[in-house]
Design an enzyme around this catalytic site. Structure first.
Site, PDB file in Angstrom:
ATOM      1  N   CYS A   2      -0.286  -0.390   4.819  1.00 50.91           N
ATOM      2  CA  CYS A   2       0.562  -1.183   5.713  1.00 50.91           C
ATOM      3  C   CYS A   2       0.671  -0.615   7.125  1.00 50.91           C
ATOM      4  O   CYS A   2       0.629   0.601   7.311  1.00 50.91           O
ATOM      5  CB  CYS A   2       1.972  -1.274   5.150  1.00 50.91           C
ATOM      6  N   ARG A  27      -6.567   0.349   8.898  1.00 52.99           N
ATOM      7  CA  ARG A  27      -5.812   0.997   7.827  1.00 52.99           C
ATOM      8  C   ARG A  27      -5.979   0.254   6.499  1.00 52.99           C
ATOM      9  O   ARG A  27      -5.676   0.802   5.447  1.00 52.99           O
ATOM     10  CB  ARG A  27      -4.318   1.035   8.190  1.00 52.99           C
ATOM     11  N   TRP A  72      -0.438  -4.185   2.721  1.00 60.43           N
ATOM     12  CA  TRP A  72      -1.368  -3.842   1.649  1.00 60.43           C
ATOM     13  C   TRP A  72      -0.512  -3.862   0.386  1.00 60.43           C
ATOM     14  O   TRP A  72       0.353  -3.015   0.201  1.00 60.43           O
ATOM     15  CB  TRP A  72      -1.957  -2.459   1.903  1.00 60.43           C
ATOM     16  N   ASN A  98       6.974   0.024   5.694  1.00 59.92           N
ATOM     17  CA  ASN A  98       5.828   0.756   5.136  1.00 59.92           C
ATOM     18  C   ASN A  98       6.387   1.728   4.116  1.00 59.92           C
ATOM     19  O   ASN A  98       7.281   2.496   4.459  1.00 59.92           O
ATOM     20  CB  ASN A  98       5.121   1.597   6.199  1.00 59.92           C
ATOM     21  N   GLY A  99       5.849   1.720   2.927  1.00 57.79           N
ATOM     22  CA  GLY A  99       6.318   2.682   1.930  1.00 57.79           C
ATOM     23  C   GLY A  99       6.712   1.985   0.649  1.00 57.79           C
ATOM     24  O   GLY A  99       6.347   0.824   0.412  1.00 57.79           O
ATOM     25  N   GLU A 467     -19.281  12.723  -3.785  1.00 58.62           N
ATOM     26  CA  GLU A 467     -19.002  11.921  -2.585  1.00 58.62           C
ATOM     27  C   GLU A 467     -20.054  10.825  -2.413  1.00 58.62           C
ATOM     28  O   GLU A 467     -19.732   9.697  -2.013  1.00 58.62           O
ATOM     29  CB  GLU A 467     -18.931  12.844  -1.351  1.00 58.62           C
ATOM     30  N   LYS A 471     -19.117   6.891  -2.196  1.00 60.42           N
ATOM     31  CA  LYS A 471     -19.482   6.038  -1.057  1.00 60.42           C
ATOM     32  C   LYS A 471     -20.147   4.758  -1.560  1.00 60.42           C
ATOM     33  O   LYS A 471     -19.818   3.676  -1.133  1.00 60.42           O
ATOM     34  CB  LYS A 471     -20.430   6.830  -0.140  1.00 60.42           C
ATOM     35  N   GLU A 474     -17.570   2.398  -3.202  1.00 63.45           N
ATOM     36  CA  GLU A 474     -16.645   1.753  -2.263  1.00 63.45           C
ATOM     37  C   GLU A 474     -17.276   0.549  -1.567  1.00 63.45           C
ATOM     38  O   GLU A 474     -16.620  -0.449  -1.345  1.00 63.45           O
ATOM     39  CB  GLU A 474     -16.210   2.748  -1.176  1.00 63.45           C
ATOM     40  N   HIS A 490     -24.881  17.205 -21.790  1.00 65.94           N
ATOM     41  CA  HIS A 490     -23.653  17.292 -22.585  1.00 65.94           C
ATOM     42  C   HIS A 490     -23.006  15.924 -22.764  1.00 65.94           C
ATOM     43  O   HIS A 490     -21.824  15.848 -23.108  1.00 65.94           O
ATOM     44  CB  HIS A 490     -22.678  18.280 -21.938  1.00 65.94           C
ATOM     45  N   LYS A 584      -7.256   2.487   4.575  1.00 64.52           N
ATOM     46  CA  LYS A 584      -7.727   3.679   5.285  1.00 64.52           C
ATOM     47  C   LYS A 584      -6.704   4.808   5.210  1.00 64.52           C
ATOM     48  O   LYS A 584      -7.045   5.965   5.094  1.00 64.52           O
ATOM     49  CB  LYS A 584      -7.972   3.295   6.748  1.00 64.52           C
TER      50      LYS A 584
END
Ligand code: F6R
Length: 589
Positions: A2, A27, A72, A98-99, A467, A471, A474, A490, A584
């Site tokens: 948000c 964001r 969001w 926000n929160g 990573e 990527k 996403e 394994h 973000k």
């Protein structure tokens, strides 16, 4: 996640707020809304989806004051009803948040008993009803906002616009809140980037601080004590505030290419600037690194650098899994927090826990003035410039490059670390060629109909595998798993079938032979083996060519995965800069 944007100044507030919200788009959000005050009433526009090219100037061109929000979704689906701002029952004010209000269920039940009704599924509306209820006794909006705010639990930052006078009140706890100070205009926002084209003067509020615009003037108050204070006005560095694709189709590709400079920028420090942190590391009983997501993998890689280059017994923690370590945190320990935004709630919480036990906090952060920087005893900036693509690329390699130099500095070889980075930075500049892009595009078009991918790495490339897989996930929404190559036999090998793309990262290091063995093992089970390597091999069905980066190789090999993710995402028609469901700046837990 948000974003809040408030404005007071000249007519045309609605379009100024929309522009501000667009600068907060990076964001991540799924709906948005703005509310402006005009002629004693509030006019609101809310929509689901992206802001796009909407122009509100005809409808609301005379308003001089208003607030906006990008949402969001956390509590309640992505609907117009749930989008902020939320309005008081009598229309006397609107609020955006926000929160997360952690005690919202309890408060909601209480207000329902009192006869209040709710039109959305959000926790935010509870704050609106709480202010309404408090107003019955206080009769003053500012007092009611303050009292209501003190009743909330969780990390919340709110902004309120009054309908009956030109008044904006905003309070911070957790999520960031900054005030831009222009000539006869003020901006209230989640970050300084959103108004950086308008003013370079800003006040960065701390938790439990409130700002009020009323009667043409700004007042700052500590909400806990109710006392007013004089804020510190900071001057922003405008060199890092441009938001422009600069001819690239997407921010993601632009930011990947920028790595030729950003990994060098991240280490533009004098040895003396590293010295206090190096000293703290040498004297520490325990050194921890912490982060989440991509920054969490960077934290792991930095711990690896500290262990292997400087023999420091550094341990990686995940921001959201620090509970078991709390009893071990002690005065004199060092915790190095890694974050692009400097606002990740999980990371901030881990830092706050460690700090309360006397642990010295170091951080490597990209966003100036962010919460993490302010919590740190040793704060460093990556100076990568705005990273607008939601998926992190240049921030990751900048964090790695800074971490490598920290490790060299801890081993008493600061200059060697800087030379390694300068060399690799030059090599990266020559790496981005049309030939490389066509090659990776070709690989992407060959595998884009597959649904499962695996990435294997070892030693210095364990985190590259994790990573690299993140990527691709996403940007493509495919199932991609990164594994330590050692895990293969394994269990993971059960997943390999004919045609499964498996990426095998082969660095110029002591694990080369092991990685060839792994390639042979998956190949003999039908895998389509794609080497991410400096040398060709008959074991590879295809290859993302690279160059040997030596000790900095993790910052080199990851670039192949970033480019592959980008070209796969484009081939699949995905929104590469704003992948679905992602934010973000993850300012809630
Ligand atoms: C992935 C990504 C995230 C972030 C994570 C932490 O591409 O960007 O995994 O790394 O949410 O964010 P920061 O770095 O802002 O703390």
């Amino acid at each position: 996640m948000c974003g809040i944007f408030g404005y007071v100044g000249s007519p045309g507030a609605s379009n100024t707020i929309l522009t501000g919200l667009k600068r907060l788009e990076y964001r991540g959000y799924d709906s948005w809304g703005i509310a402006v005050k005009h002629n004693g009433s509030i006019d609101m526009t809310k929509q689901v989806g992206a802001i796009g090219d909407i122009d509100l100037s005809n409808k609301l061109n005379r308003a001089c004051i208003g607030i906006g929000h990008t949402r969001w979704a956390t509590h309640g689906g992505t609907t117009v009803n749930n989008a902020h701002p939320h309005i008081a029952t009598d229309g006397s004010f609107v609020l955006a948040q926000n929160g997360i209000v952690e005690n919202y269920q309890h408060l909601k039940a209480e207000f329902e008993k009192k006869g209040y009704s709710f039109v959305s599924e959000t926790d935010t509306e509870v704050i609106v009803r709480l202010i309404e209820d408090t107003l019955k006794t206080t009769r003053d909006l500012t007092t009611a906002v303050r009292e209501a705010f003190l009743t909330l639990t969780g990390r919340n930052t709110i902004i309120v616009l009054s309908a009956d006078s030109d008044r904006i009140i905003a309070v911070r706890n957790g999520s960031p809140l900054v005030v831009g100070i222009g000539d006869d205009e003020f901006f209230f926002s989640s970050d300084t980037l959103s108004f950086a084209d308008k003013t370079s003067s800003a006040v960065l509020l701390e938790n439990h601080e409130m700002v009020k615009f009323d009667n043409g003037k700004l007042t700052f108050v500590n909400v806990m004590t109710g006392k007013a204070f004089d804020p510190q006005i900071q001057t922003l560095d405008h060199t890092t505030t441009t938001i422009d694709k600069e001819g690239y189709d997407h921010y993601m590709l632009k930011e990947i290419v920028e790595q030729r400079d950003t990994i060098r920028e991240a280490v533009q420090y004098d040895e003396s600037e590293f010295a206090p942190l190096v000293n703290a590391i040498h004297n520490a009983k325990s050194v921890y690194t912490v982060g989440a997501g991509t920054a969490g993998f960077a934290a792991g890689q930095i711990a690896y650098f500290l262990r292997t280059v400087a023999s420091v017994n550094a341990v990686e923690l995940k921001s959201y899994e620090t509970l078991g370590f709390e009893n071990h945190f002690a005065k004199g320990d060092v915790l190095i927090a890694v974050s692009q935004s400097g606002e990740t709630a999980d990371t901030i919480e881990a830092v706050e826990k460690a700090k309360s036990k006397g642990v010295a906090i170091a951080s490597i952060v990209n966003m100036m003035g962010s919460s993490l920087i302010r919590l740190s005893d040793h704060a460093f900036l990556t100076r990568s410039g705005p990273e607008i693509c939601v998926a992190s690329t240049k921030a990751y390699t900048a964090q790695l490059s800074w971490g490598l130099v920290l490790a060299f500095a801890s081993a008493g070889k600061f200059k060697d670390g800087v030379s390694v980075i300068n060399r690799v930075s030059k090599q990266i500049s020559g790496y981005f060629t049309d030939e490389l892009f066509s090659r990776i595009k070709g690989i992407a078009s060959g595998i884009c109909s597959n649904e499962h991918f695996f990435v294997l790495g070892k030693g210095q490339h364990y985190y590259t595998a994790l990573e690299g897989a993140l990527k691709i996930k996403e940007i493509t929404y495919k199932h991609v798993e990164g594994f330590a190559a050692g895990e293969l036999k394994h269990g993971v090998i059960a997943l390999i079938e004919k045609g499964t793309p498996v990426f095998v990262i082969v660095g110029d290091d002591e694990h080369r032979a092991d990685m060839y063995t792994v390639a042979a093992e998956v190949k003999s089970r039908g895998a389509y083996v794609i080497g991410v390597a400096d040398r060709t091999s008959t074991l590879f069905d295809d290859m993302i060519p690279s160059f040997p980066g030596g000790i900095a190789d993790p910052a080199v090999k990851i670039i192949g995965f970033q480019l592959l993710s980008y070209f796969l995402g484009v081939a699949l028609g995905n929104n590469v800069d704003k992948p679905r469901n992602l934010a973000k700046s993850v300012t809630v837990k």
